[in-house]
Scaffold this motif. Sequence first.
Motif, PDB file in Angstrom:
ATOM      1  N   ILE A  26       0.938  -1.191  -0.134  1.00  0.00           N
ATOM      2  CA  ILE A  26       0.445   0.010   0.055  1.00  0.00           C
ATOM      3  C   ILE A  26       0.874   1.620   0.148  1.00  0.00           C
ATOM      4  O   ILE A  26       0.207   1.935  -0.448  1.00  0.00           O
ATOM      5  CB  ILE A  26      -1.086   0.332   1.360  1.00  0.00           C
ATOM      6  CG1 ILE A  26      -2.025  -0.963   0.591  1.00  0.00           C
ATOM      7  CG2 ILE A  26      -1.673   1.172   1.352  1.00  0.00           C
ATOM      8  CD1 ILE A  26      -2.628  -1.437   2.070  1.00  0.00           C
ATOM      9  N   VAL A  27       1.839   0.828   0.676  1.00  0.00           N
ATOM     10  CA  VAL A  27       2.716   2.597   0.865  1.00  0.00           C
ATOM     11  C   VAL A  27       3.838   2.698  -0.597  1.00  0.00           C
ATOM     12  O   VAL A  27       3.875   3.938  -1.176  1.00  0.00           O
ATOM     13  CB  VAL A  27       3.657   2.055   1.943  1.00  0.00           C
ATOM     14  CG1 VAL A  27       4.564   3.791   2.283  1.00  0.00           C
ATOM     15  CG2 VAL A  27       3.523   1.817   2.832  1.00  0.00           C
ATOM     16  N   LEU A  28       4.113   1.222  -1.031  1.00  0.00           N
ATOM     17  CA  LEU A  28       4.590   1.496  -1.770  1.00  0.00           C
ATOM     18  C   LEU A  28       3.942   1.774  -4.037  1.00  0.00           C
ATOM     19  O   LEU A  28       4.211   3.024  -4.363  1.00  0.00           O
ATOM     20  CB  LEU A  28       5.296   0.514  -2.526  1.00  0.00           C
ATOM     21  CG  LEU A  28       6.556  -0.307  -2.082  1.00  0.00           C
ATOM     22  CD1 LEU A  28       6.864  -1.428  -1.985  1.00  0.00           C
ATOM     23  CD2 LEU A  28       7.641   0.863  -1.220  1.00  0.00           C
ATOM     24  N   SER A  29       2.962   1.843  -3.385  1.00  0.00           N
ATOM     25  CA  SER A  29       2.051   1.945  -4.527  1.00  0.00           C
ATOM     26  C   SER A  29       1.683   4.024  -4.410  1.00  0.00           C
ATOM     27  O   SER A  29       1.434   3.770  -5.968  1.00  0.00           O
ATOM     28  CB  SER A  29       0.149   1.400  -3.879  1.00  0.00           C
ATOM     29  OG  SER A  29       0.398  -0.100  -4.459  1.00  0.00           O
ATOM     30  N   PHE A  30       1.765   3.951  -3.186  1.00  0.00           N
ATOM     31  CA  PHE A  30       1.649   5.965  -3.996  1.00  0.00           C
ATOM     32  C   PHE A  30       2.919   6.677  -4.296  1.00  0.00           C
ATOM     33  O   PHE A  30       3.149   7.597  -4.545  1.00  0.00           O
ATOM     34  CB  PHE A  30       1.561   6.152  -2.369  1.00  0.00           C
ATOM     35  CG  PHE A  30       0.303   6.212  -1.557  1.00  0.00           C
ATOM     36  CD1 PHE A  30      -0.753   7.391  -1.959  1.00  0.00           C
ATOM     37  CD2 PHE A  30      -0.333   5.499  -0.763  1.00  0.00           C
ATOM     38  CE1 PHE A  30      -1.799   6.864  -1.176  1.00  0.00           C
ATOM     39  CE2 PHE A  30      -1.398   5.358   0.115  1.00  0.00           C
ATOM     40  CZ  PHE A  30      -2.346   6.001  -0.313  1.00  0.00           C
ATOM     41  N   PHE A  31       4.279   5.150  -4.582  1.00  0.00           N
ATOM     42  CA  PHE A  31       5.769   5.294  -5.252  1.00  0.00           C
ATOM     43  C   PHE A  31       4.913   5.078  -7.504  1.00  0.00           C
ATOM     44  O   PHE A  31       6.835   5.181  -6.904  1.00  0.00           O
ATOM     45  CB  PHE A  31       6.567   6.009  -3.730  1.00  0.00           C
ATOM     46  CG  PHE A  31       6.299   6.986  -3.097  1.00  0.00           C
ATOM     47  CD1 PHE A  31       5.971   8.280  -2.803  1.00  0.00           C
ATOM     48  CD2 PHE A  31       5.687   6.064  -1.727  1.00  0.00           C
ATOM     49  CE1 PHE A  31       6.432   8.721  -2.091  1.00  0.00           C
ATOM     50  CE2 PHE A  31       5.027   6.816  -0.930  1.00  0.00           C
ATOM     51  CZ  PHE A  31       5.931   7.725  -0.540  1.00  0.00           C
ATOM     52  N   THR A  32       4.535   4.592  -6.812  1.00  0.00           N
ATOM     53  CA  THR A  32       4.687   3.894  -8.013  1.00  0.00           C
ATOM     54  C   THR A  32       4.244   4.142  -9.454  1.00  0.00           C
ATOM     55  O   THR A  32       2.282   4.201  -9.869  1.00  0.00           O
ATOM     56  CB  THR A  32       4.228   2.402  -7.844  1.00  0.00           C
ATOM     57  OG1 THR A  32       4.886   1.643  -6.581  1.00  0.00           O
ATOM     58  CG2 THR A  32       4.769   1.133  -9.341  1.00  0.00           C
ATOM     59  N   GLY A  33       5.067   5.122 -10.761  1.00  0.00           N
ATOM     60  CA  GLY A  33       4.481   4.600 -11.908  1.00  0.00           C
ATOM     61  C   GLY A  33       2.843   4.440 -11.820  1.00  0.00           C
ATOM     62  O   GLY A  33       3.339   2.962 -11.831  1.00  0.00           O
ATOM     63  N   GLN A  68       4.718   9.699 -13.428  1.00  0.00           N
ATOM     64  CA  GLN A  68       5.706   9.747 -12.660  1.00  0.00           C
ATOM     65  C   GLN A  68       5.537  10.738 -11.563  1.00  0.00           C
ATOM     66  O   GLN A  68       6.861  11.152 -10.612  1.00  0.00           O
ATOM     67  CB  GLN A  68       7.654   9.990 -13.464  1.00  0.00           C
ATOM     68  CG  GLN A  68       7.694   9.052 -14.097  1.00  0.00           C
ATOM     69  CD  GLN A  68       9.370   8.712 -14.551  1.00  0.00           C
ATOM     70  OE1 GLN A  68       9.443   9.555 -15.327  1.00  0.00           O
ATOM     71  NE2 GLN A  68       9.955   7.309 -14.021  1.00  0.00           N
ATOM     72  N   ASP A  69       4.542  11.677 -11.914  1.00  0.00           N
ATOM     73  CA  ASP A  69       4.065  13.051 -10.939  1.00  0.00           C
ATOM     74  C   ASP A  69       3.672  11.952  -9.805  1.00  0.00           C
ATOM     75  O   ASP A  69       2.489  11.185  -9.601  1.00  0.00           O
ATOM     76  CB  ASP A  69       3.504  13.547 -11.208  1.00  0.00           C
ATOM     77  CG  ASP A  69       3.162  14.428 -10.471  1.00  0.00           C
ATOM     78  OD1 ASP A  69       4.179  16.032  -9.818  1.00  0.00           O
ATOM     79  OD2 ASP A  69       1.553  15.169 -10.199  1.00  0.00           O
ATOM     80  N   ALA A  70       4.489  12.608  -8.951  1.00  0.00           N
ATOM     81  CA  ALA A  70       4.150  11.639  -7.133  1.00  0.00           C
ATOM     82  C   ALA A  70       2.219  12.188  -6.807  1.00  0.00           C
ATOM     83  O   ALA A  70       1.370  11.151  -6.206  1.00  0.00           O
ATOM     84  CB  ALA A  70       4.758  11.933  -6.171  1.00  0.00           C
ATOM     85  N   PRO A  71       2.457  13.434  -6.752  1.00  0.00           N
ATOM     86  CA  PRO A  71       0.933  13.560  -6.568  1.00  0.00           C
ATOM     87  C   PRO A  71       0.098  13.266  -7.401  1.00  0.00           C
ATOM     88  O   PRO A  71      -0.944  12.488  -7.124  1.00  0.00           O
ATOM     89  CB  PRO A  71       0.933  15.608  -6.477  1.00  0.00           C
ATOM     90  CG  PRO A  71       2.143  15.668  -5.723  1.00  0.00           C
ATOM     91  CD  PRO A  71       3.402  14.756  -6.649  1.00  0.00           C
ATOM     92  N   THR A  72      -0.153  12.851  -8.396  1.00  0.00           N
ATOM     93  CA  THR A  72      -1.009  12.420  -9.411  1.00  0.00           C
ATOM     94  C   THR A  72      -1.030  11.044  -9.474  1.00  0.00           C
ATOM     95  O   THR A  72      -1.691  10.641  -9.231  1.00  0.00           O
ATOM     96  CB  THR A  72       0.029  12.431 -10.989  1.00  0.00           C
ATOM     97  OG1 THR A  72      -0.025  14.251 -10.942  1.00  0.00           O
ATOM     98  CG2 THR A  72      -1.724  11.996 -12.566  1.00  0.00           C
TER      99      THR A  72
END
Length: 479
Positions: free
Chosen positions: A36-43, A52-56
Amino acid sequence: DTVGIPLQLVDVEVADVFPAWTALSAMSVFYWIGDIVLSFFTGYLERGTLVQDAPTIARHYLRTWFLVDLAVSLTDVMLEFGHMTDSLGESATASRFLRFLRIFRMLRLGKVSRVSAFLQDSFESEVASIQFSLFLVMVAMFLEHVIACFWFGLGGDGGWLADGAQDTLFTQYSASMRWALAQLGFGATVIEARTEAEGMYSNFVGFISLVTSSSVISSMTSLVSALHRNRSEETKQLGQLRRFLRQNRVDPNLGERIMRFLQYTYQERTSTTENPQILQLLSKQLRAELQLQRYKVYLERITFVQRLLENEPTSQEERVLQQMAMESILVADAGEDDVIFAAGGMAEACYFVVSGSFRYSLEDRGPCAVDFHTGVIAEACLWTDWDFVGELISTSFSKLVVIKADEFMRSLCSMPELHNKGFSYALEFVEALNGMDLLSDLWHLRHHSEEAVSKKGGPQHASSWFSWTRWLRFQVSPE
């Protein structure tokens, strides 16, 4: 989950059968929480574009899999570490409710399609594709395991298990698996449906097995046939080559070198996709952008191009770079002991090493120890007339990116502003080159020119050895 949950759904205590199940189940909970945590930073890909934009990425994940992952993970935490079992008691209703909650874990199978697509894109040969097909066979076996578990669960209360009620759990499961495989047409079994529920389930499984078996078998057959065709074509081509070498009385040593090189090249070309035919459908603009992207890492080793890219080139300059990549760059293969260039020959191209090993030697100094994978060879020919001062020999099967000097300059001089920049850089390059104590084809102007000047104390003026005749042939009047 695929192995254990189907067994739990039919009242089998997996922890009693497999003692390590409790520890593995707890580890899987921590794994999915970390996911779950990594999915917030996986393109992810959006209409062919990598986002690759983190908020998007975070917003996309919140709209798609986040709620499912959160609900399943919270359920897992309560079942594994909470006291839900104690609070609900041991009633039949409570047991069915807990088994139903564990089904939520199976929702994660929806992510398998993304993993499957990633694996298919990662494979670079048909042998690897067959390995992927074996992976699909394993997936089919897991499906058979699920089918067997449900058949096992339906066998109670007057069902097919009545005749073997005293058998061990493993024996009963083995009979269920044999029945499931028999639905695919592998083997036979005397087990028949006895209840209405078993009959309906048998019909359903028969249809599923028909689809599964035909898909897996056809996939394996087509891949093996394609591999056999390619192998037969390779054998045919190499056989013709051997006859050609024998009929023309080619020296055995040379013939062996030719055979080894062509075997390597043929396998390399069939296992990698250099230029897929479908790329011919691209527009000229997209093809130029793709070509620049492919070879940008090599062009950046040329200090002039590096400076240009660092200063955010204009759209027109970008188009010139694309034209340069399209018209001046090619890829060349080299065999063992191939001479790439020799001292005294006129340089018409510069080189970048992609793979393999080389030996460079100066006429009066012998071999030089150089890392060929980070620099550019014979860059001087791009900026002035240059004769090779050393010899470059390939010592293994190798691959080179080649930039043809005339096409490089022709592209650069197509834009007056870039021509003027190139002319100034050529002056700087030759001035620094004339300041060197020892000439070498491996020398190139560093990003900071003062570091490239000889230790004599400063650059020497250009001698008659080096001129800008290359640039005069494509002269554009300065503004």
